[in-house]
Design a protein around this motif. Sequence first.
Motif, PDB file in Angstrom:
ATOM      1  N   ALA A  47      -0.947   3.642   2.392  1.00  0.00           N
ATOM      2  CA  ALA A  47      -1.759   4.697   3.009  1.00  0.00           C
ATOM      3  C   ALA A  47      -2.895   4.098   3.822  1.00  0.00           C
ATOM      4  O   ALA A  47      -3.195   4.559   4.923  1.00  0.00           O
ATOM      5  CB  ALA A  47      -2.308   5.632   1.930  1.00  0.00           C
ATOM      6  N   VAL A  48      -3.515   3.057   3.300  1.00  0.00           N
ATOM      7  CA  VAL A  48      -4.593   2.385   4.025  1.00  0.00           C
ATOM      8  C   VAL A  48      -4.039   1.754   5.303  1.00  0.00           C
ATOM      9  O   VAL A  48      -4.629   1.867   6.381  1.00  0.00           O
ATOM     10  CB  VAL A  48      -5.282   1.327   3.135  1.00  0.00           C
ATOM     11  N   MET A  49      -2.882   1.114   5.189  1.00  0.00           N
ATOM     12  CA  MET A  49      -2.259   0.477   6.352  1.00  0.00           C
ATOM     13  C   MET A  49      -1.855   1.520   7.404  1.00  0.00           C
ATOM     14  O   MET A  49      -1.873   1.241   8.596  1.00  0.00           O
ATOM     15  CB  MET A  49      -1.026  -0.328   5.934  1.00  0.00           C
ATOM     16  N   ASP A  50      -1.523   2.721   6.949  1.00  0.00           N
ATOM     17  CA  ASP A  50      -1.128   3.806   7.848  1.00  0.00           C
ATOM     18  C   ASP A  50      -2.333   4.322   8.644  1.00  0.00           C
ATOM     19  O   ASP A  50      -2.169   4.936   9.689  1.00  0.00           O
ATOM     20  CB  ASP A  50      -0.497   4.939   7.029  1.00  0.00           C
ATOM     21  N   ALA A  51      -3.533   4.068   8.146  1.00  0.00           N
ATOM     22  CA  ALA A  51      -4.789   4.442   8.820  1.00  0.00           C
ATOM     23  C   ALA A  51      -4.887   5.931   9.138  1.00  0.00           C
ATOM     24  O   ALA A  51      -5.434   6.321  10.162  1.00  0.00           O
ATOM     25  CB  ALA A  51      -4.967   3.604  10.084  1.00  0.00           C
ATOM     26  N   GLY A  52      -4.350   6.759   8.245  1.00  0.00           N
ATOM     27  CA  GLY A  52      -4.514   8.198   8.407  1.00  0.00           C
ATOM     28  C   GLY A  52      -3.583   8.865   9.394  1.00  0.00           C
ATOM     29  O   GLY A  52      -3.753  10.045   9.698  1.00  0.00           O
ATOM     30  N   ARG A  53      -2.590   8.161   9.909  1.00  0.00           N
ATOM     31  CA  ARG A  53      -1.662   8.780  10.862  1.00  0.00           C
ATOM     32  C   ARG A  53      -0.832   9.873  10.182  1.00  0.00           C
ATOM     33  O   ARG A  53      -0.459  10.848  10.818  1.00  0.00           O
ATOM     34  CB  ARG A  53      -0.753   7.725  11.488  1.00  0.00           C
ATOM     35  N   ILE A  54      -0.544   9.684   8.921  1.00  0.00           N
ATOM     36  CA  ILE A  54       0.195  10.698   8.159  1.00  0.00           C
ATOM     37  C   ILE A  54      -0.812  11.391   7.253  1.00  0.00           C
ATOM     38  O   ILE A  54      -1.489  10.752   6.451  1.00  0.00           O
ATOM     39  CB  ILE A  54       1.324  10.058   7.329  1.00  0.00           C
ATOM     40  N   GLY A  55      -0.920  12.703   7.377  1.00  0.00           N
ATOM     41  CA  GLY A  55      -1.899  13.464   6.600  1.00  0.00           C
ATOM     42  C   GLY A  55      -1.612  13.434   5.110  1.00  0.00           C
ATOM     43  O   GLY A  55      -0.483  13.656   4.687  1.00  0.00           O
ATOM     44  N   MET A  56      -2.635  13.169   4.323  1.00  0.00           N
ATOM     45  CA  MET A  56      -2.455  13.086   2.876  1.00  0.00           C
ATOM     46  C   MET A  56      -2.556  14.445   2.192  1.00  0.00           C
ATOM     47  O   MET A  56      -2.568  14.527   0.972  1.00  0.00           O
ATOM     48  CB  MET A  56      -3.458  12.105   2.273  1.00  0.00           C
TER      49      MET A  56
END
Length: 136
Positions: A47-56
Motif C-alpha cells: 500500500a505504501v509503495m502504491d502511494a495511494g493510487r488505489i483507494g483504501m
Amino acid sequence: DIVKIADDASAASAFELLDSKRLSGIAVVDEDGKLIGNTSARDIKNAVMDAGRIGMDMDILSYLARVRQSQVVKNDKYPSCHVHEDATVGNVVNLLAKTGFHRVFVVDDDMRPVGVVSFADIINFFYKNGMLPNGG
C-alpha cells in the motif's frame, strides 16, 4: 482469540487493526465467519509503495486483488494457507515450506479460524523440544 476482519471491511480498517494489535497478519472471514483470505504487513508495504493510487476505502479483498495485481474470484472460497485442528507439526512445516508463507491458520470443520501457527512458533517448538542444534 484469533484476530480477524470481515471481508467487507475497508482496507484502511484492516491495516488499522493490524497496526493497533501489533500483528504481522490477520484472517479475513466471510459473513459466516469462514476463512477466505488474509492480509499482512507485506500488504501494508504494498500500500505504501502504491502511494495511494488505489483507494483504501474499498473492501479488503478487492483492495488486495488490485494491489497484488490479480482478480477477486468470488467462488474461490479458501485461498488462504490453512490446516485443520488435527494437523501435525510436520503438516504445518511442509505447508510453510511449500508456500513460503509466514503463518498457517488453523480452522475447524466449518472453516472458521480457531488458531494460527507462525514460522516463529515452529522454531520455538523445535527449540523447546531440543530438536535444534545448540549453535555454539
